[in-house]
Structure formats: structure tokens, C-alpha cells
Motif scaffolding. Structure first.
Motif, mmCIF file in Angstrom:
data_model
loop_
_atom_site.group_PDB
_atom_site.id
_atom_site.type_symbol
_atom_site.label_atom_id
_atom_site.label_comp_id
_atom_site.label_asym_id
_atom_site.label_seq_id
_atom_site.Cartn_x
_atom_site.Cartn_y
_atom_site.Cartn_z
ATOM 1 N N UNK A 36 0.825 -1.204 0.000
ATOM 2 C CA UNK A 36 0.000 0.000 0.000
ATOM 3 C C UNK A 36 0.860 1.254 0.000
ATOM 4 N N UNK A 37 1.879 1.285 0.846
ATOM 5 C CA UNK A 37 2.754 2.463 0.914
ATOM 6 C C UNK A 37 3.506 2.646 -0.394
ATOM 7 N N UNK A 38 4.017 1.556 -0.960
ATOM 8 C CA UNK A 38 4.725 1.644 -2.240
ATOM 9 C C UNK A 38 3.775 2.111 -3.342
ATOM 10 N N UNK A 39 2.534 1.643 -3.321
ATOM 11 C CA UNK A 39 1.545 2.056 -4.312
ATOM 12 C C UNK A 39 1.205 3.528 -4.214
ATOM 13 N N UNK A 40 1.107 4.034 -3.004
ATOM 14 C CA UNK A 40 0.811 5.456 -2.805
ATOM 15 C C UNK A 40 1.935 6.311 -3.381
ATOM 16 N N UNK A 41 3.169 6.011 -2.987
ATOM 17 C CA UNK A 41 4.284 6.825 -3.453
ATOM 18 C C UNK A 41 4.529 6.679 -4.950
ATOM 19 N N UNK A 42 4.375 5.466 -5.473
ATOM 20 C CA UNK A 42 4.542 5.266 -6.908
ATOM 21 C C UNK A 42 3.509 6.023 -7.708
ATOM 22 N N UNK A 43 2.265 5.969 -7.265
ATOM 23 C CA UNK A 43 1.184 6.666 -7.950
ATOM 24 C C UNK A 43 1.392 8.175 -7.933
ATOM 25 N N UNK A 49 5.000 13.478 -12.069
ATOM 26 C CA UNK A 49 6.002 13.549 -13.124
ATOM 27 C C UNK A 49 5.372 13.633 -14.506
ATOM 28 N N UNK A 50 4.491 12.694 -14.817
ATOM 29 C CA UNK A 50 3.922 12.631 -16.153
ATOM 30 C C UNK A 50 2.646 13.449 -16.304
ATOM 31 N N UNK A 51 2.085 13.921 -15.205
ATOM 32 C CA UNK A 51 0.877 14.739 -15.269
ATOM 33 C C UNK A 51 1.111 16.068 -15.959
ATOM 34 N N UNK A 52 2.352 16.477 -16.051
ATOM 35 C CA UNK A 52 2.688 17.719 -16.750
ATOM 36 C C UNK A 52 2.391 17.632 -18.244
ATOM 37 N N UNK A 53 2.171 16.396 -18.718
ATOM 38 C CA UNK A 53 1.829 16.219 -20.135
ATOM 39 C C UNK A 53 0.361 16.543 -20.411
ATOM 40 N N UNK A 54 -0.426 16.793 -19.360
ATOM 41 C CA UNK A 54 -1.785 17.258 -19.574
ATOM 42 C C UNK A 54 -2.882 16.384 -19.021
ATOM 43 N N UNK A 55 -2.581 15.456 -18.122
ATOM 44 C CA UNK A 55 -3.653 14.644 -17.552
ATOM 45 C C UNK A 55 -3.636 14.682 -16.026
ATOM 46 N N UNK A 76 -4.791 5.057 -15.747
ATOM 47 C CA UNK A 76 -3.806 4.076 -16.225
ATOM 48 C C UNK A 76 -2.411 4.395 -15.712
ATOM 49 N N UNK A 77 -2.035 5.669 -15.701
ATOM 50 C CA UNK A 77 -0.721 6.057 -15.195
ATOM 51 C C UNK A 77 -0.631 5.774 -13.701
ATOM 52 N N UNK A 78 -1.708 5.992 -12.962
ATOM 53 C CA UNK A 78 -1.716 5.689 -11.531
ATOM 54 C C UNK A 78 -1.569 4.196 -11.282
ATOM 55 N N UNK A 79 -2.274 3.386 -12.057
ATOM 56 C CA UNK A 79 -2.194 1.935 -11.920
ATOM 57 C C UNK A 79 -0.776 1.445 -12.202
ATOM 58 N N UNK A 80 -0.211 1.904 -13.287
ATOM 59 C CA UNK A 80 1.152 1.511 -13.647
ATOM 60 C C UNK A 80 2.164 2.084 -12.659
ATOM 61 N N UNK A 81 1.942 3.305 -12.212
ATOM 62 C CA UNK A 81 2.831 3.930 -11.236
ATOM 63 C C UNK A 81 2.869 3.186 -9.920
ATOM 64 N N UNK A 82 1.714 2.712 -9.459
ATOM 65 C CA UNK A 82 1.669 1.931 -8.225
ATOM 66 C C UNK A 82 2.429 0.628 -8.363
#
Length: 100
Positions: A36-43, A49-55, A76-82
């Protein structure tokens, strides 16, 4: 839906991604709390980082209504980030626990 709600949903999806990876690949499991902690920080890291692209949540709600395409990309980025956050955390833990 508000910006804050989208951000909270993104974090929960990151938690889901980390825990789902630990179920599918047992070698990455670190217990529910560790996942859970790793998922929070990864997300959070991936969305910031990638949200600057517009999402990011602010851009998703810019017109006053939800832009569902950007919202889907955000999820999708949150899922992959976690999941990637869990993999990187497990890699670091394994390196630190390695006997010399």
C-alpha cells in the motif's frame, strides 16, 4: 467530480496497482501495508512527473466537466505507477538486505 476527488481516486488506483501486482507476482509481495505504501508513493510520483503532459486533475476538470479521455489516462498512469513503485521498492529492499 472535483480535482481533489480525482487525485484521491488516483492514489487509490495506485494502491490497487501495487496490491494487484503482488497478487499476480508473489516475488514482489511485501505484505499489505508495504504494498500500500509503495503504491501510494509510486502513484503520486508518476502522476506528478507525467501529469505535466496534460492529464493531471486540474487539467481534467479545466472546462468545468470531466474530460473522460484524460481521466482514463490518469487512471492508467496511476495503476502503472503503483505497480512500478512496488517493483522499485522491492528492488531497493533486496539490495539493502543483500549479504556482503
Amino acid at each position: 467530480m472535483t480535482d481533489t476527488l480525482i487525485a484521491i481516486l488516483s492514489i487509490f488506483i495506485g494502491i490497487l496497482g501495487a496490491n494487484l501486482l503482488s497478487v499476480l507476482k508473489k516475488k514482489y509481495a511485501m505484505g499489505f501495508t508495504g504494498n500500500t505504501i509503495a503504491g501510494i508513493f509510486g502513484s503520486i510520483f508518476f502522476i506528478k512527473t507525467f501529469g505535466r503532459l496534460g492529464f493531471d486533475p486540474i487539467t481534467i476538470m479545466k472546462s468545468g466537466e470531466v474530460n473522460y479521455i484524460l481521466f482514463a489516462v490518469n487512471i492508467m498512469v496511476s495503476l502503472i505507477g503503483g505497480a512500478i513503485g512496488l517493483m522499485l521498492t522491492k528492488l531497493i529492499v533486496n539490495k539493502l538486505n543483500k549479504k556482503r
